[in-house]
Design an enzyme around this catalytic site. Sequence first.
Site, PDB file in Angstrom:
ATOM      1  N   ASP A   1      -1.238   6.838   6.272  1.00  0.00           N
ATOM      2  CA  ASP A   1      -2.396   6.214   5.732  1.00  0.00           C
ATOM      3  C   ASP A   1      -2.662   5.112   6.960  1.00  0.00           C
ATOM      4  OD1 ASP A   1      -4.054   4.225   4.691  1.00  0.00           O
ATOM      5  OD2 ASP A   1      -2.772   3.654   2.944  1.00  0.00           O
TER       6      ASP A   1
ATOM      7  N   LYS B   1     -12.302  -0.975   7.739  1.00  0.00           N
ATOM      8  CA  LYS B   1     -11.608  -2.095   8.703  1.00  0.00           C
ATOM      9  C   LYS B   1     -12.064  -1.911   9.904  1.00  0.00           C
ATOM     10  CE  LYS B   1      -8.324  -1.737   4.814  1.00  0.00           C
ATOM     11  NZ  LYS B   1      -8.543  -3.001   4.142  1.00  0.00           N
TER      12      LYS B   1
ATOM     13  N   TRP C   1       0.707  -1.246  -0.116  1.00  0.00           N
ATOM     14  CA  TRP C   1      -0.013   0.048  -0.140  1.00  0.00           C
ATOM     15  C   TRP C   1       0.709   1.300  -0.088  1.00  0.00           C
ATOM     16  CZ3 TRP C   1      -4.318  -0.119  -2.187  1.00  0.00           C
ATOM     17  CH2 TRP C   1      -5.081  -1.432  -1.967  1.00  0.00           C
TER      18      TRP C   1
HETATM   19  N1  PMP Z   1      -4.334   1.740   2.168  1.00  0.00           N
HETATM   20  C1  PMP Z   1      -4.374   0.559   3.093  1.00  0.00           C
HETATM   21  C2  PMP Z   1      -3.427   0.411   4.119  1.00  0.00           C
HETATM   22  C3  PMP Z   1      -5.137  -0.456   2.750  1.00  0.00           C
HETATM   23  O1  PMP Z   1      -5.252  -1.431   3.731  1.00  0.00           O
HETATM   24  C4  PMP Z   1      -6.140  -0.243   1.843  1.00  0.00           C
HETATM   25  C5  PMP Z   1      -7.362  -1.154   1.467  1.00  0.00           C
HETATM   26  N2  PMP Z   1      -7.162  -2.545   1.653  1.00  0.00           N
HETATM   27  C6  PMP Z   1      -5.904   1.022   0.863  1.00  0.00           C
HETATM   28  C7  PMP Z   1      -4.928   1.980   1.306  1.00  0.00           C
HETATM   29  C8  PMP Z   1      -7.083   1.142  -0.159  1.00  0.00           C
HETATM   30  O2  PMP Z   1      -8.390   1.578   0.253  1.00  0.00           O
HETATM   31  P1  PMP Z   1      -9.717   1.957  -0.389  1.00  0.00           P
HETATM   32  O3  PMP Z   1      -9.827   0.432  -0.971  1.00  0.00           O
HETATM   33  O4  PMP Z   1     -10.549   2.353   0.646  1.00  0.00           O
HETATM   34  O5  PMP Z   1      -9.197   2.791  -1.355  1.00  0.00           O
END
Ligand code: PMP
Length: 361
Positions: free
Chosen positions: A173, A197, A102
């Site tokens: 994030d 989450k 991520w």
């Molecule tokens: N950052 C992290 C740490 C994540 O775990 C996720 C989704 N699993 C995201 C970003 C992306 O999130 P979204 O699908 O809400 O855009």
Amino acid sequence: MKKTINFSAGPAILPHDVLKQAQSELLNWHQTGCSVMELSHRGKDFEQCALEATQDLRELLNIPENYHILFLQGGARSQFAGVPLNILSNHTSADYIISGYWSKCAADEAEKYCQVNRINVKTVHEEKIGIKSFNQWQLTSDSAYVHYCPNETIEGLAIFDDPQFNDRIIVADFSSCILSKPIDVTRYGIIYAGAQKNIGPSGVTIVIVREDLLGKAKRELPSVLDYTIQTKHDSMFNTPPTFAWYMSGLVFKWLKQLGGLTIMEQRNRSKAQMLYQYIDQSDFYSNNIATENRSIMNVPFVCAHEEFDTMFVAEAAQHGIIGVKGHRIVGGIRASIYNAMDLDGVQCLIEFMKEFERVKG
Ligand code: PMP
């Protein structure tokens, strides 16, 4: 009656009490004769609901008054673009700490808007993956900000301490670890997180932004992503995801009732410890993360032979244990044990793991 125990990485398990409450007031919310999702976001009932959720989040995370709390849409990924476009200002570069999938995605998106200095902080020692300590992070001096991800959801790799880089703007994030433990918000310029989450249903994205970072947005930034515009409109510049916001508010009240984030951290640590301890004592299961960087939210592991991983996921489902398939890019198994997962749920998973190991091991 719920029949399954849900270890999904997100959208994820929600507190049972919260679901019950939402169910009980679904058709007649606050004596309005309607569901909350049928009402105007401009009506006094929803405005009060939104305000309370915001105040409760401020209280839970101890967010100082010079930070604004926004409830936006677009998911955490929208903030991969929102962050640089809001705060790059005259800078041409930003530092991105790379610790996993991520954080790399965030860097890739930011690269559309500025030069990205990628700083790899992963270490490998005796086949275990860890993270360099803060004093080994080689930041550049003239970049706009430093971005990192304290909990890599896919790898189960976590950075627990709040960063200490006095004069740097830190952007984090927190999608998969927000509200899992207390943090010192004052160490950050921006915190953002998708809700699905540890907060509520998908559809809402939380942004916590320090006051002095407003007013720097690039002209081409879409207004819905503009922190200054959204702040002025109390996150209602466009129609907000009202149901997800309401549900998030119920989760915040549930957390407060349980005693807040210090208690939640103890609970989360106990759950994670129980699971890691079981994995470590077994010759059949393994986890490849260094002890000090093991996530207390996402616990990936593999069986002794790869073919058992698929069987594990299928057989677990037959026992009512769902959502344990590892992310497609890494495979294996992953148990996400967010705030709403209780100790009994983790105990059930361990019982199943024992039995699976006994038969296949
Ligand atoms: N950052 C992290 C740490 C994540 O775990 C996720 C989704 N699993 C995201 C970003 C992306 O999130 P979204 O699908 O809400 O855009």
